[in-house]
Structures are given as C-alpha cells and as structure tokens.
Motif scaffolding. Structure first.
Motif, mmCIF file in Angstrom:
data_model
loop_
_atom_site.group_PDB
_atom_site.id
_atom_site.type_symbol
_atom_site.label_atom_id
_atom_site.label_comp_id
_atom_site.label_asym_id
_atom_site.label_seq_id
_atom_site.Cartn_x
_atom_site.Cartn_y
_atom_site.Cartn_z
ATOM 1 N N GLU A 21 40.476 35.592 51.625
ATOM 2 C CA GLU A 21 39.721 34.418 52.049
ATOM 3 C C GLU A 21 38.237 34.562 51.736
ATOM 4 O O GLU A 21 37.667 35.654 51.849
ATOM 5 C CB GLU A 21 39.859 34.211 53.566
ATOM 6 C CG GLU A 21 41.270 33.981 54.033
ATOM 7 C CD GLU A 21 41.356 33.916 55.551
ATOM 8 O OE1 GLU A 21 40.320 34.124 56.216
ATOM 9 O OE2 GLU A 21 42.450 33.666 56.071
ATOM 10 N N LYS A 22 37.632 33.457 51.396
ATOM 11 C CA LYS A 22 36.181 33.403 51.196
ATOM 12 C C LYS A 22 35.484 33.512 52.544
ATOM 13 O O LYS A 22 35.928 32.913 53.525
ATOM 14 C CB LYS A 22 35.799 32.095 50.519
ATOM 15 C CG LYS A 22 34.313 31.951 50.187
ATOM 16 C CD LYS A 22 34.058 30.633 49.493
ATOM 17 C CE LYS A 22 32.591 30.485 49.108
ATOM 18 N NZ LYS A 22 32.185 31.501 48.117
ATOM 19 N N GLU A 23 34.436 34.276 52.609
ATOM 20 C CA GLU A 23 33.693 34.400 53.864
ATOM 21 C C GLU A 23 32.916 33.126 54.173
ATOM 22 O O GLU A 23 32.267 32.552 53.290
ATOM 23 C CB GLU A 23 32.728 35.579 53.802
ATOM 24 C CG GLU A 23 31.939 35.770 55.097
ATOM 25 C CD GLU A 23 31.029 36.981 55.065
ATOM 26 O OE1 GLU A 23 31.378 37.985 55.699
ATOM 27 O OE2 GLU A 23 29.979 36.916 54.402
ATOM 28 N N TYR B 156 40.931 30.191 49.826
ATOM 29 C CA TYR B 156 41.821 31.341 49.968
ATOM 30 C C TYR B 156 42.813 31.390 48.809
ATOM 31 O O TYR B 156 43.065 30.392 48.126
ATOM 32 C CB TYR B 156 42.587 31.290 51.294
ATOM 33 C CG TYR B 156 43.624 30.189 51.372
ATOM 34 C CD1 TYR B 156 44.957 30.442 51.042
ATOM 35 C CD2 TYR B 156 43.275 28.895 51.761
ATOM 36 C CE1 TYR B 156 45.909 29.434 51.096
ATOM 37 C CE2 TYR B 156 44.221 27.889 51.822
ATOM 38 C CZ TYR B 156 45.537 28.162 51.491
ATOM 39 O OH TYR B 156 46.464 27.154 51.541
ATOM 40 N N ARG C 153 36.678 43.595 55.050
ATOM 41 C CA ARG C 153 35.641 42.750 54.455
ATOM 42 C C ARG C 153 35.138 43.446 53.201
ATOM 43 O O ARG C 153 34.813 44.635 53.231
ATOM 44 C CB ARG C 153 34.495 42.534 55.445
ATOM 45 C CG ARG C 153 33.370 41.654 54.910
ATOM 46 C CD ARG C 153 32.279 41.483 55.974
ATOM 47 N NE ARG C 153 31.225 40.578 55.525
ATOM 48 C CZ ARG C 153 30.148 40.957 54.851
ATOM 49 N NH1 ARG C 153 29.956 42.248 54.554
ATOM 50 N NH2 ARG C 153 29.235 40.070 54.477
ATOM 51 N N ILE D 296 37.535 33.207 44.592
ATOM 52 C CA ILE D 296 37.091 33.430 45.956
ATOM 53 C C ILE D 296 35.677 33.992 45.984
ATOM 54 O O ILE D 296 34.803 33.500 46.688
ATOM 55 C CB ILE D 296 38.045 34.395 46.703
ATOM 56 C CG1 ILE D 296 39.479 33.854 46.671
ATOM 57 C CG2 ILE D 296 37.577 34.592 48.139
ATOM 58 C CD1 ILE D 296 39.667 32.523 47.329
ATOM 59 N N CYS E 260 34.381 38.605 50.746
ATOM 60 C CA CYS E 260 35.669 38.018 51.054
ATOM 61 C C CYS E 260 36.411 38.916 52.033
ATOM 62 O O CYS E 260 36.013 40.065 52.267
ATOM 63 C CB CYS E 260 36.496 37.817 49.783
ATOM 64 S SG CYS E 260 36.987 39.357 48.973
#
Length: 359
Positions: free
Chosen positions: A215-217, A149, A191, A172, A176
């Motif tokens: 944030e990274k998924e 993140y 998203r 990231i 994300c």
C-alpha cells in the motif's frame, strides 16, 4: 436460568498471545449473576481444552493456558462439544480468537453448523475482513476511497522478483507498507523507504501468508471508529492513538505501553460526521454484524481513506474499541459485552426463521 457463555481463546494463530490478553479482560468482566462461564482454550496446534465452569475471578493471565498432552484436534473438539455444548440452558459463544482459524470465518462456520448463537461477524464478513485484498475490492466496489495498493500472490514473487519490485516502484512508490494478505495486530507488516527494505519486507510478509498487499503511505493521521450492531449499526465517536512512531507496529500496540488515546479525536465536526458515515458504509459493505473497528486515514488536506475493517478488534487494556464506546455513550466494559451478546441472540433468532425445505 443463567446463560451458558463459552469463551473460545488462544487459537492456532500467530496472534495467540493477543487472544489471551483480550480473553483475560473479557472474562474478568462477565456478570456471574447472569452467565455461567465456560472458558475453552485452543492450543497453537488446534486442540481444545477446558476445566469446565469457571467460578470466581481470582485467576491470573497465566492460568488461561491449560497444560495437557497434545492429541488429535478432532478428538479434543468432540470431547468439548459432547461434555459442554450439550448442557441444558440458553447458550452463546464468545470467540476471542484473533487472526487465522478464528477471525477468518473458520470457527464461525463450525458454530453455524452447531446452530448456536455466537458473538461477532458471520462467515462471509469474517473471511472478507481478514483478507485485506478481497476487502479492498469490496470497499472499492462500494465507492469508498482507499490508498493506492497492489496485491501479489506468492507465485508472482517466486517466478519474477524483479517484475514485482518494478510494479511496486512504478505504481505504489515509496514510502509504502507491505502486509500479509490475511493477518492482524501489525504482525508481518513493514514500512519501506527504499528497494533494499522492500525485498526484506516482502520475504517477511510471505512468511505469514501466500499473498501480500503493498500500500502507498498516506501522510496524516489514522482515525479509528467502533461500530456495533446488525442491520442498523451504531457508530462511536472517532478516536486515535497519540504516539511518537511513524509506524504503529506490534510493539507499539501491545508492549511499549507508551500509547495515549485521544477520544474523541480532535477533528472538526464536519469531518467527524464524514468519518462516522464512512465507517458505517464500510461496515455494511462488508456485511458485518455484531462488531468491528474501522480504521480511516485523514491526510493533511482533509481527504479520507478507508484503511481496513477489523472484525474482531482487541479487547485488551490498551484497546481502543471498548474505550470509544465508554466515551461515546458511557457504556461500561461489562455492558458492552452484554450488548454484543444480545446482538448475537438477535441475529441467531433471525436465522431460525429461514426455511430449509421446499414445502
């Protein structure tokens, strides 16, 4: 003597409607042989109104919204405190206020000054858990794994948009999630799979907060765990919502009505134990008390990542928190509310032992 129970609901927050849904269900469950119920409605502008003690449960959800001429909030708060909080008898406050000005330590600080017991987390834990960026820092210091993140205050975006985009793409990547720094119920969250979506999502998130978290998924499942208690918290069996959407957005949570719960979640026992331990660790790391819901990602390889800790999980008909306790210990909705009230009284009693003089 019955306990005077003040339920605060509504609030100066974009999660106002969610508060109404939760408060309605909560008030329908109160045992009137044990509690005198005093609903207190807080408008979107921060004014406090009440009709006094509620007798009977024949009211409808729409009855919770009190129509009154708007005044200066200070005057309405003073009137409620003078008329209701000075009544004789044991008192406890149940703040069903989601999001800003209710879940962020604001109302908790006021209740501390009033020296009245209240359900849920204290000032510090409330502020920390609603601030996603600060919560992540505390969880990281406690050794809890999280998805990658980055945090960006609005000044970063206003001064150099291209640099922010480059940092997100380089650190990231896609897909994300872009989130307001301090909010819940999936409001303002997007998203993103490409740059064009990212720019729109960032602008949307900044509408609700002066700081965003990207944030990274994590590809996998989101597991939820209910926690309650003070120094020695109890942890429920994990559960999850079964849905057909990639992103669990506001409509999916509160409007579509297509969610189904899987409690306990279909997970190997060894993972169940790890998830419950991680939930307790996160709860304690953020100094939580009373209650919280811990959301944990489980990826395809079996790795676990703490997503976030919600200090005031929803209590609507579609909410996971009360159902997880029913499936774990057979705790009914009414019993759960009374347990949380007991925790409030216990924490308040502990604080009364503190000394505020040097003698």
């Amino acid at each position: 003597m019955k306990t005077l129970l003040y339920v605060l609901y509504g609030g100066k927050s974009v999660e106002h409607e969610i508060s109404l849904k939760s408060a309605y269900t909560v008030m329908q469950s109160i045992d009137e042989s044990k509690f005198d119920l005093y609903p207190i409605y807080i408008t979107r502008s921060g004014c406090w109104f009440s009709r006094g003690k509620l007798s009977g449960k024949t009211f409808l959800p729409g009855d919770l919204i009190l129509e009154a001429a708007e005044e200066e909030p200070a005057g309405t708060i003073g009137r409620i405190l003078t008329e209701l909080f000075t009544l004789e008898g044991p008192k406890v406050v149940l703040p069903i206020l989601h999001g800003s000005n209710g879940e962020d330590g604001t109302i908790q600080g006021m209740l501390e000054l009033l020296n009245v017991p209240y359900v849920g987390n204290g000032v510090l834990a409330s502020a920390l858990t609603l601030d996603k960026a600060l919560a992540k820092e505390v969880l990281a210091s406690g050794g809890l794994p999280q998805a990658g993140y980055r945090t960006f205050p609005y000044r970063n975006w206003s001064e150099d948009r291209d640099h922010v985009i480059s940092l997100i793409e380089g650190n990231i990547g896609f897909p994300c999630y872009v989130k307001p720094g301090s909010l819940g119920s999936s409001i303002g969250i997007s998203r993103c799979e490409r740059r064009e979506e990212l720019e729109i999502a960032i602008e949307e998130a900044y509408r609700y907060d002066g700081k965003i978290v990207v944030e990274k998924e994590v590809r996998g499942r989101e597991i939820q765990v209910a926690v309650m208690g003070n120094e020695y918290p109890l942890v429920s069996l994990p559960g999850e919502f079964i849905q057909d959407k990639t992103f669990f957005d506001y409509n999916a949570k509160y409007i579509d009505g297509r969610l189904s719960m899987s409690i306990p979640a279909e997970i190997p026992d060894i993972l169940v134990n790890r998830i419950r331990q991680m939930a307790e660790q996160a709860y304690l790391a953020l100094n939580c008390s009373g209650l919280a819901r811990v959301d944990i990602f489980l990826d395809a390889e079996g790795a676990l990542y703490v997503n976030e800790v919600n200090a005031l999980p929803g209590f609507t008909a579609f909410s996971m928190y009360p159902v997880m306790w029913e499936r774990t210990h057979g705790t009914s909705y009414s019993e759960l509310i009374e347990k949380l009230i007991d925790y409030a009284f216990n924490r308040h009693a502990d604080k009364q032992r503190l000394q505020y003089t040097k003698e």
